[in-house]
Enzyme design. Sequence first.
Site, PDB file in Angstrom:
ATOM      1  CD  GLU A   1      80.732   5.812  65.202  1.00  0.00           C
ATOM      2  OE1 GLU A   1      81.705   6.066  64.271  1.00  0.00           O
ATOM      3  OE2 GLU A   1      80.384   6.536  66.147  1.00  0.00           O
TER       4      GLU A   1
ATOM      5  NE  ARG B   1      74.510   4.749  66.328  1.00  0.00           N
ATOM      6  CZ  ARG B   1      75.075   3.507  65.989  1.00  0.00           C
ATOM      7  NH1 ARG B   1      74.418   2.528  65.830  1.00  0.00           N
ATOM      8  NH2 ARG B   1      76.230   3.156  65.622  1.00  0.00           N
TER       9      ARG B   1
ATOM     10  CG  HIS C   1      73.524   8.975  65.666  1.00  0.00           C
ATOM     11  ND1 HIS C   1      73.317   8.861  66.937  1.00  0.00           N
ATOM     12  CD2 HIS C   1      74.446   8.583  65.045  1.00  0.00           C
ATOM     13  CE1 HIS C   1      74.188   8.322  67.377  1.00  0.00           C
ATOM     14  NE2 HIS C   1      75.145   7.870  66.371  1.00  0.00           N
TER      15      HIS C   1
ATOM     16  CG  HIS D   1      77.009   6.534  62.609  1.00  0.00           C
ATOM     17  ND1 HIS D   1      76.169   6.005  63.311  1.00  0.00           N
ATOM     18  CD2 HIS D   1      76.588   6.255  60.985  1.00  0.00           C
ATOM     19  CE1 HIS D   1      75.204   5.530  62.728  1.00  0.00           C
ATOM     20  NE2 HIS D   1      75.434   5.394  61.428  1.00  0.00           N
TER      21      HIS D   1
END
Length: 205
Positions: free
Chosen positions: A87, A60, A9, A157
């Site tokens: 993430e 995100r 991202h 991520h």
Amino acid sequence: MAILVLVRHGQSQWNLENRFTGWVDVSLTEKGREEAHRAGELIKAEKLRFTKCYTSVLTRAQETLDIILKELGQTDLPTERDQALNERHYGDLQGLNKAETAEKFGKEQVHIWRRSYDVAPPGGESLKDTAARTLPYFESKSVPDLKRGETILVSAHGTSLRSIVMHLDNLTKEQVVSLELATGVPIVYDLDDDMRVRSKRILGS
């Protein structure tokens, strides 16, 4: 021939503020949106037509994917969202400033928490822990698509993508420590029928 494109991202608000983000759901900054637009332009120049997308449940990564697909004019693609691509969970460090955390615990300790393979921050996940959820999901969902010769886009991520790159590139635990994935930079893999890497390109590098 199968094509897999991985994109971390764009810059998030907590990237900008130098804070540990993990599973906290923060938005992109204006720079992050610009990075996503640039990623879309770079992919568009490759003339890739995707068949499916994968992303995490965090804003995100989803916002980055949406911007890229708009750039490509491919906004109607089937998309799966799953926390397996989130993430790593940073546990007790989530929300803390990285520089202040290094002052408190020592730079070496914080570097180990951030970059080692199997040492987790307090209450959080290591890369090994993240891979334990990301890779089975990737193998069960994306790999069958790729074996059918599809072209797949994954927007996720730093750590979840590091686990996929480690797997595809056959990196050792020692090698993956120094692996850095820049925000908004597409990585294009050309894979054979056995999911071996025929070529790998980092767009815009």
